[in-house]
Design a protein around this motif. Structure first.
Motif, PDB file in Angstrom:
ATOM      1  N   ALA A  65      -0.344   8.934  -6.651  1.00  0.00           N
ATOM      2  CA  ALA A  65       0.232  10.286  -6.626  1.00  0.00           C
ATOM      3  C   ALA A  65       0.807  10.673  -7.984  1.00  0.00           C
ATOM      4  O   ALA A  65       0.622  11.800  -8.465  1.00  0.00           O
ATOM      5  CB  ALA A  65       1.296  10.375  -5.545  1.00  0.00           C
ATOM      6  N   ALA A  66       1.513   9.739  -8.624  1.00  0.00           N
ATOM      7  CA  ALA A  66       2.126  10.020  -9.915  1.00  0.00           C
ATOM      8  C   ALA A  66       1.082  10.222 -11.005  1.00  0.00           C
ATOM      9  O   ALA A  66       1.292  10.981 -11.950  1.00  0.00           O
ATOM     10  CB  ALA A  66       3.076   8.884 -10.298  1.00  0.00           C
ATOM     11  N   VAL A 104       0.834  -1.196   0.000  1.00  0.00           N
ATOM     12  CA  VAL A 104       0.000   0.000   0.000  1.00  0.00           C
ATOM     13  C   VAL A 104       0.874   1.253   0.000  1.00  0.00           C
ATOM     14  O   VAL A 104       0.660   2.182  -0.799  1.00  0.00           O
ATOM     15  CB  VAL A 104      -0.949  -0.001   1.211  1.00  0.00           C
ATOM     16  N   LYS A 105       1.880   1.271   0.884  1.00  0.00           N
ATOM     17  CA  LYS A 105       2.698   2.478   1.040  1.00  0.00           C
ATOM     18  C   LYS A 105       3.644   2.701  -0.138  1.00  0.00           C
ATOM     19  O   LYS A 105       3.857   3.844  -0.561  1.00  0.00           O
ATOM     20  CB  LYS A 105       3.532   2.370   2.331  1.00  0.00           C
ATOM     21  N   SER A 158     -12.156  -1.813   5.414  1.00  0.00           N
ATOM     22  CA  SER A 158     -10.882  -1.122   5.222  1.00  0.00           C
ATOM     23  C   SER A 158     -11.131   0.362   5.026  1.00  0.00           C
ATOM     24  O   SER A 158     -12.203   0.769   4.568  1.00  0.00           O
ATOM     25  CB  SER A 158     -10.162  -1.692   3.993  1.00  0.00           C
ATOM     26  N   SER A 159     -10.131   1.170   5.350  1.00  0.00           N
ATOM     27  CA  SER A 159     -10.257   2.609   5.094  1.00  0.00           C
ATOM     28  C   SER A 159     -10.153   2.916   3.608  1.00  0.00           C
ATOM     29  O   SER A 159     -10.564   3.993   3.159  1.00  0.00           O
ATOM     30  CB  SER A 159      -9.192   3.390   5.872  1.00  0.00           C
ATOM     31  N   GLY A 160      -9.603   1.999   2.814  1.00  0.00           N
ATOM     32  CA  GLY A 160      -9.636   2.140   1.373  1.00  0.00           C
ATOM     33  C   GLY A 160     -11.059   1.968   0.867  1.00  0.00           C
ATOM     34  O   GLY A 160     -11.856   1.236   1.452  1.00  0.00           O
ATOM     35  N   SER A 161     -11.409   2.644  -0.218  1.00  0.00           N
ATOM     36  CA  SER A 161     -12.779   2.611  -0.719  1.00  0.00           C
ATOM     37  C   SER A 161     -13.191   1.202  -1.125  1.00  0.00           C
ATOM     38  O   SER A 161     -12.349   0.354  -1.442  1.00  0.00           O
ATOM     39  CB  SER A 161     -12.928   3.548  -1.920  1.00  0.00           C
ATOM     40  N   ASP A 165      -1.604  10.665   4.508  1.00  0.00           N
ATOM     41  CA  ASP A 165      -2.366   9.406   4.514  1.00  0.00           C
ATOM     42  C   ASP A 165      -3.692   9.606   5.234  1.00  0.00           C
ATOM     43  O   ASP A 165      -4.086   8.828   6.105  1.00  0.00           O
ATOM     44  CB  ASP A 165      -1.551   8.280   5.177  1.00  0.00           C
ATOM     45  N   ALA A 166      -4.386  10.686   4.858  1.00  0.00           N
ATOM     46  CA  ALA A 166      -5.658  11.020   5.494  1.00  0.00           C
ATOM     47  C   ALA A 166      -6.722   9.990   5.138  1.00  0.00           C
ATOM     48  O   ALA A 166      -6.853   9.593   3.979  1.00  0.00           O
ATOM     49  CB  ALA A 166      -6.106  12.411   5.051  1.00  0.00           C
TER      50      ALA A 166
END
Length: 236
Positions: free
Chosen positions: A32-33, A23-24, A120-123, A71-72
């Motif tokens: 981001a890219a 993930v990181k 998960s905090s991911g969608s 990482d909000a």
């Protein structure tokens, strides 16, 4: 000591089924890219526009990048990241990482009649992409539900109560798997059972407040679940 077998297993992803490094070091940098190019090409798409409408400030891209850097755990960012990752998964640039012990256990538990779900905090779309394009193949059919921050934050007991209500399963019959002690605390406060995944490769710190397991076969041994021997799975 064997514990009563749960009717449902609710699992976290990062640090539990999947390496934190994936993930990181893979997903986040990929998003981001690709952010500027994606927004230039897709910014007028109604789904993207609806997400951007939830991003405050005069410079929405700056806000998004600040959220990424921190990482909000905010729903607009997670939703947008999920859309960006979809293109990468679909064209083969991304493959969802799973620890080698995970897929065979999930399939065996589902086959044995255990209800499986993800929180998960991911969608939710990002969760389905990771499991649908995983290194072990498409695992989405084994899950009865996917939950993200739209149900609430992972350190709020109300989130777990809402998940239990949605699944129609008593909280005490749900086993929540996570590497994060505070998430397990919140689940316990809502009446769920919990087990901390302590994966040494991720540097997880054991918490004495919770039952601990090194991997999914260890969870199976603790809770009278089937534990097949998982063949090695190549990570990408």
């Amino acid at each position: 000591m064997n514990r009563p077998r749960p009717e449902c297993i609710l699992t976290d992803i990062e640090g539990t089924t999947t390496a934190i490094a994936f993930v990181k070091d893979t997903l986040f940098p990929f998003a981001a890219a690709a952010l500027d190019g994606f927004l230039d090409a897709q910014g007028d798409d109604p789904q993207v526009a609806a997400i951007l409408a939830e991003v405050p400030g005069p410079d929405q891209r700056a806000t998004l990048r600040a959220w990424m850097a921190a990482d909000a755990k905010v729903t607009p960012l997670k939703s947008l990241q999920g859309l960006i990752w979809r293109a990468g998964y679909e064209d083969g640039r991304l493959h969802g990482h799973l620890w080698p012990d995970v897929a065979s256990c999930l399939r065996a538990w589902a086959q044995a009649g255990v209800t499986l779900a993800v929180y998960s905090s991911g969608s939710v779309p990002a969760q389905k992409l990771l499991f649908g394009h995983s290194v072990a193949g498409d695992l989405t059919p084994v899950f009865a539900g996917f939950f993200d921050t739209t149900v609430g934050t992972k350190r709020d007991p109300a989130s777990y109560a809402a998940i239990a209500a949605t699944l129609g399963i008593p909280p005490a019959d749900i086993l929540f798997l996570s590497d994060v002690a505070e998430e397990l605390d919140a689940a316990a406060a809502a009446g769920l059972r919990g087990c901390q995944l302590v994966r040494t490769a991720d540097g997880t710190q054991p918490c004495p407040r919770h039952v601990q397991a090194a991997d999914f076969p260890a969870v199976a041994r603790l809770y009278a679940l089937p534990a097949p021997v998982a063949p090695p799975v190549a990570t990408r």
